[in-house]
Design a protein around this motif. Sequence first.
Motif, PDB file in Angstrom:
ATOM      1  N   ARG A 153       0.855  -1.193   0.000  1.00  0.00           N
ATOM      2  CA  ARG A 153       0.000   0.000   0.000  1.00  0.00           C
ATOM      3  C   ARG A 153       0.888   1.239   0.000  1.00  0.00           C
ATOM      4  O   ARG A 153       0.697   2.167  -0.765  1.00  0.00           O
ATOM      5  CB  ARG A 153      -0.919   0.004   1.223  1.00  0.00           C
ATOM      6  N   GLN A 154       1.855   1.223   0.892  1.00  0.00           N
ATOM      7  CA  GLN A 154       2.745   2.355   1.073  1.00  0.00           C
ATOM      8  C   GLN A 154       4.072   1.835   1.611  1.00  0.00           C
ATOM      9  O   GLN A 154       4.090   0.956   2.467  1.00  0.00           O
ATOM     10  CB  GLN A 154       2.120   3.333   2.067  1.00  0.00           C
ATOM     11  N   SER A 155       5.163   2.368   1.110  1.00  0.00           N
ATOM     12  CA  SER A 155       6.473   2.006   1.634  1.00  0.00           C
ATOM     13  C   SER A 155       6.823   2.949   2.774  1.00  0.00           C
ATOM     14  O   SER A 155       6.709   4.173   2.646  1.00  0.00           O
ATOM     15  CB  SER A 155       7.536   2.099   0.539  1.00  0.00           C
ATOM     16  N   VAL A 156       7.247   2.383   3.907  1.00  0.00           N
ATOM     17  CA  VAL A 156       7.624   3.198   5.063  1.00  0.00           C
ATOM     18  C   VAL A 156       9.074   2.905   5.426  1.00  0.00           C
ATOM     19  O   VAL A 156       9.624   1.864   5.077  1.00  0.00           O
ATOM     20  CB  VAL A 156       6.697   2.923   6.275  1.00  0.00           C
ATOM     21  N   ASP A 157       9.686   3.853   6.140  1.00  0.00           N
ATOM     22  CA  ASP A 157      11.068   3.652   6.566  1.00  0.00           C
ATOM     23  C   ASP A 157      11.118   2.895   7.888  1.00  0.00           C
ATOM     24  O   ASP A 157      10.086   2.429   8.391  1.00  0.00           O
ATOM     25  CB  ASP A 157      11.819   4.987   6.639  1.00  0.00           C
ATOM     26  N   LYS A 171      22.113  18.384   1.489  1.00  0.00           N
ATOM     27  CA  LYS A 171      20.823  18.669   2.104  1.00  0.00           C
ATOM     28  C   LYS A 171      19.903  17.461   1.989  1.00  0.00           C
ATOM     29  O   LYS A 171      19.886  16.784   0.953  1.00  0.00           O
ATOM     30  CB  LYS A 171      20.164  19.880   1.438  1.00  0.00           C
ATOM     31  N   THR A 172      19.134  17.201   3.039  1.00  0.00           N
ATOM     32  CA  THR A 172      18.214  16.065   3.035  1.00  0.00           C
ATOM     33  C   THR A 172      16.942  16.417   2.279  1.00  0.00           C
ATOM     34  O   THR A 172      16.279  17.420   2.581  1.00  0.00           O
ATOM     35  CB  THR A 172      17.848  15.656   4.477  1.00  0.00           C
ATOM     36  N   VAL A 173      16.631  15.607   1.286  1.00  0.00           N
ATOM     37  CA  VAL A 173      15.421  15.783   0.477  1.00  0.00           C
ATOM     38  C   VAL A 173      14.464  14.645   0.809  1.00  0.00           C
ATOM     39  O   VAL A 173      14.851  13.472   0.821  1.00  0.00           O
ATOM     40  CB  VAL A 173      15.759  15.774  -1.028  1.00  0.00           C
ATOM     41  N   LEU A 174      13.209  14.979   1.104  1.00  0.00           N
ATOM     42  CA  LEU A 174      12.192  13.984   1.410  1.00  0.00           C
ATOM     43  C   LEU A 174      11.304  13.781   0.192  1.00  0.00           C
ATOM     44  O   LEU A 174      10.855  14.755  -0.431  1.00  0.00           O
ATOM     45  CB  LEU A 174      11.330  14.427   2.591  1.00  0.00           C
ATOM     46  N   ARG A 175      11.042  12.519  -0.129  1.00  0.00           N
ATOM     47  CA  ARG A 175      10.186  12.210  -1.270  1.00  0.00           C
ATOM     48  C   ARG A 175       9.063  11.265  -0.861  1.00  0.00           C
ATOM     49  O   ARG A 175       9.241  10.405   0.001  1.00  0.00           O
ATOM     50  CB  ARG A 175      11.014  11.619  -2.419  1.00  0.00           C
ATOM     51  N   ASN A 176       7.942  11.439  -1.512  1.00  0.00           N
ATOM     52  CA  ASN A 176       6.731  10.676  -1.224  1.00  0.00           C
ATOM     53  C   ASN A 176       6.872   9.230  -1.697  1.00  0.00           C
ATOM     54  O   ASN A 176       7.448   8.972  -2.757  1.00  0.00           O
ATOM     55  CB  ASN A 176       5.557  11.363  -1.911  1.00  0.00           C
ATOM     56  N   THR A 177       6.332   8.283  -0.944  1.00  0.00           N
ATOM     57  CA  THR A 177       6.437   6.862  -1.301  1.00  0.00           C
ATOM     58  C   THR A 177       5.078   6.224  -1.577  1.00  0.00           C
ATOM     59  O   THR A 177       4.927   5.009  -1.485  1.00  0.00           O
ATOM     60  CB  THR A 177       7.149   6.075  -0.186  1.00  0.00           C
ATOM     61  N   ASP A 178       4.076   7.033  -1.905  1.00  0.00           N
ATOM     62  CA  ASP A 178       2.758   6.478  -2.226  1.00  0.00           C
ATOM     63  C   ASP A 178       2.813   5.659  -3.507  1.00  0.00           C
ATOM     64  O   ASP A 178       3.523   6.012  -4.452  1.00  0.00           O
ATOM     65  CB  ASP A 178       1.729   7.602  -2.405  1.00  0.00           C
ATOM     66  N   LEU A 179       2.050   4.598  -3.547  1.00  0.00           N
ATOM     67  CA  LEU A 179       1.925   3.760  -4.736  1.00  0.00           C
ATOM     68  C   LEU A 179       0.494   3.828  -5.259  1.00  0.00           C
ATOM     69  O   LEU A 179      -0.403   4.330  -4.580  1.00  0.00           O
ATOM     70  CB  LEU A 179       2.314   2.315  -4.406  1.00  0.00           C
ATOM     71  N   GLU A 193      -8.997 -14.306  -8.237  1.00  0.00           N
ATOM     72  CA  GLU A 193      -9.384 -15.096  -9.412  1.00  0.00           C
ATOM     73  C   GLU A 193      -8.488 -16.313  -9.589  1.00  0.00           C
ATOM     74  O   GLU A 193      -8.954 -17.378 -10.007  1.00  0.00           O
ATOM     75  CB  GLU A 193      -9.342 -14.200 -10.654  1.00  0.00           C
ATOM     76  N   LEU A 194      -7.202 -16.154  -9.272  1.00  0.00           N
ATOM     77  CA  LEU A 194      -6.275 -17.285  -9.366  1.00  0.00           C
ATOM     78  C   LEU A 194      -6.589 -18.343  -8.306  1.00  0.00           C
ATOM     79  O   LEU A 194      -6.569 -19.549  -8.595  1.00  0.00           O
ATOM     80  CB  LEU A 194      -4.830 -16.803  -9.185  1.00  0.00           C
ATOM     81  N   GLY A 195      -6.822 -17.896  -7.075  1.00  0.00           N
ATOM     82  CA  GLY A 195      -7.147 -18.811  -5.982  1.00  0.00           C
ATOM     83  C   GLY A 195      -6.036 -19.774  -5.616  1.00  0.00           C
ATOM     84  O   GLY A 195      -6.291 -20.872  -5.122  1.00  0.00           O
ATOM     85  N   GLN A 196      -4.779 -19.361  -5.824  1.00  0.00           N
ATOM     86  CA  GLN A 196      -3.655 -20.281  -5.597  1.00  0.00           C
ATOM     87  C   GLN A 196      -2.902 -20.014  -4.291  1.00  0.00           C
ATOM     88  O   GLN A 196      -2.270 -20.919  -3.746  1.00  0.00           O
ATOM     89  CB  GLN A 196      -2.671 -20.185  -6.764  1.00  0.00           C
ATOM     90  N   PHE A 197      -2.930 -18.764  -3.807  1.00  0.00           N
ATOM     91  CA  PHE A 197      -2.171 -18.415  -2.610  1.00  0.00           C
ATOM     92  C   PHE A 197      -2.779 -17.169  -1.989  1.00  0.00           C
ATOM     93  O   PHE A 197      -3.491 -16.412  -2.635  1.00  0.00           O
ATOM     94  CB  PHE A 197      -0.687 -18.177  -2.928  1.00  0.00           C
ATOM     95  N   GLU A 198      -2.477 -16.979  -0.706  1.00  0.00           N
ATOM     96  CA  GLU A 198      -2.987 -15.829   0.037  1.00  0.00           C
ATOM     97  C   GLU A 198      -2.263 -14.552  -0.400  1.00  0.00           C
ATOM     98  O   GLU A 198      -1.041 -14.522  -0.534  1.00  0.00           O
ATOM     99  CB  GLU A 198      -2.779 -16.043   1.541  1.00  0.00           C
ATOM    100  N   THR A 199      -3.032 -13.504  -0.628  1.00  0.00           N
ATOM    101  CA  THR A 199      -2.466 -12.205  -0.981  1.00  0.00           C
ATOM    102  C   THR A 199      -3.123 -11.131  -0.121  1.00  0.00           C
ATOM    103  O   THR A 199      -4.335 -11.157   0.074  1.00  0.00           O
ATOM    104  CB  THR A 199      -2.688 -11.887  -2.474  1.00  0.00           C
ATOM    105  N   VAL A 200      -2.320 -10.211   0.396  1.00  0.00           N
ATOM    106  CA  VAL A 200      -2.844  -9.120   1.212  1.00  0.00           C
ATOM    107  C   VAL A 200      -2.257  -7.806   0.723  1.00  0.00           C
ATOM    108  O   VAL A 200      -1.219  -7.774   0.057  1.00  0.00           O
ATOM    109  CB  VAL A 200      -2.510  -9.306   2.711  1.00  0.00           C
ATOM    110  N   ILE A 201      -2.943  -6.711   1.035  1.00  0.00           N
ATOM    111  CA  ILE A 201      -2.422  -5.367   0.799  1.00  0.00           C
ATOM    112  C   ILE A 201      -2.017  -4.785   2.150  1.00  0.00           C
ATOM    113  O   ILE A 201      -2.786  -4.846   3.113  1.00  0.00           O
ATOM    114  CB  ILE A 201      -3.471  -4.470   0.122  1.00  0.00           C
ATOM    115  N   GLY A 202      -0.819  -4.238   2.232  1.00  0.00           N
ATOM    116  CA  GLY A 202      -0.354  -3.659   3.497  1.00  0.00           C
ATOM    117  C   GLY A 202       0.892  -2.831   3.282  1.00  0.00           C
ATOM    118  O   GLY A 202       1.441  -2.770   2.175  1.00  0.00           O
TER     119      GLY A 202
END
Length: 311
Positions: A153-157, A171-179, A193-202
């Motif tokens: 869903r989102q990459s965090v540090d 200088k430190t530059v901050l960039r957004n990590t939204d997907l 639809e595949l039904g072969q393995f568990e998949t989650v969003i996180g």
Amino acid sequence: MDPLKNQQNSSFSTPVCVHNPHLESLKDDILYHFSLGTETHDLPAMFGDVKFVCVGGSPWRMKAFTEYIAAELAMEDPKSEYPNICAGTDRYAMYKVGPVLSVSHGMGIPSIAIMLHELIKLLYHAHCKDVTIFRIGTSGGIGLEPGTVVVTRQSVDATFEPKFEQVILGKTVLRNTDLDQSLAEELLQCSKELGQFETVIGNTMCTLDFYEGQARLDGAFCSYSEKDKRDYLIKAKEAGVCNIEMESSVFSAMCKLSGLRAAVVCVTLLDRLKGDQVISSHEVLNDFQKRPQILVGCFIKKQLMTKAQPS
């Protein structure tokens, strides 16, 4: 050019954007780590039809993905040899079948960042449009059964903040990590639809290191207790982190800057709350590592079939 303006209207094609005025003055833009260049290679002819890019750490894994997707799309003989387009260098490997480009990126943020700079420029010089890019790979899960696929869903540090930090000119530059959330949902639907393995969003935690940076107890150095480790991982889980790897933050940030629709799809090889070392058999791990390929392959096949249907 704002890459997001065209994305708001699906009737427009979305180009790959670079944000560097100095490129215009280059007679030959040498993509050094790919052993390619704008003067030495006809990049539009070689890559202009690319619509999907899959990147992963291992050259072997990316060649295997190329062979897999070729068979799935019935585009070429899956038993044929696919040449490494980057054969002039030993830094990265690159393979292509139809509109699908497959590239290795090595391990960690510095390695994938170098690759992405040159990949984004390659797509830009090739005049590619409407490109979707995936990072497929492996990770450590937190509270998930090994073999679960996590779509980020989102990459965090390592402090659970959704940002990528880079020092530029001191200088430190901050960039957004939204997907792209709609892409994540489409991938989740493909898994159902595949039904072969568990998949989650996180959320996915991206670290600078495999050992201390990921709270492992089995590195050459360790200054914390098992309780400290467990407390940290539980905090990560409470912050929505499902898995840990070492590339998603810069991948997310650079894809967002260039206007690329992007997703991170990683399988978990172990539950980090239960241990640090990967102890599954070679056969089991091989099966796990195929799961992101299967899921992304399903998505690509579905997209191409939809576009092939008469309107």
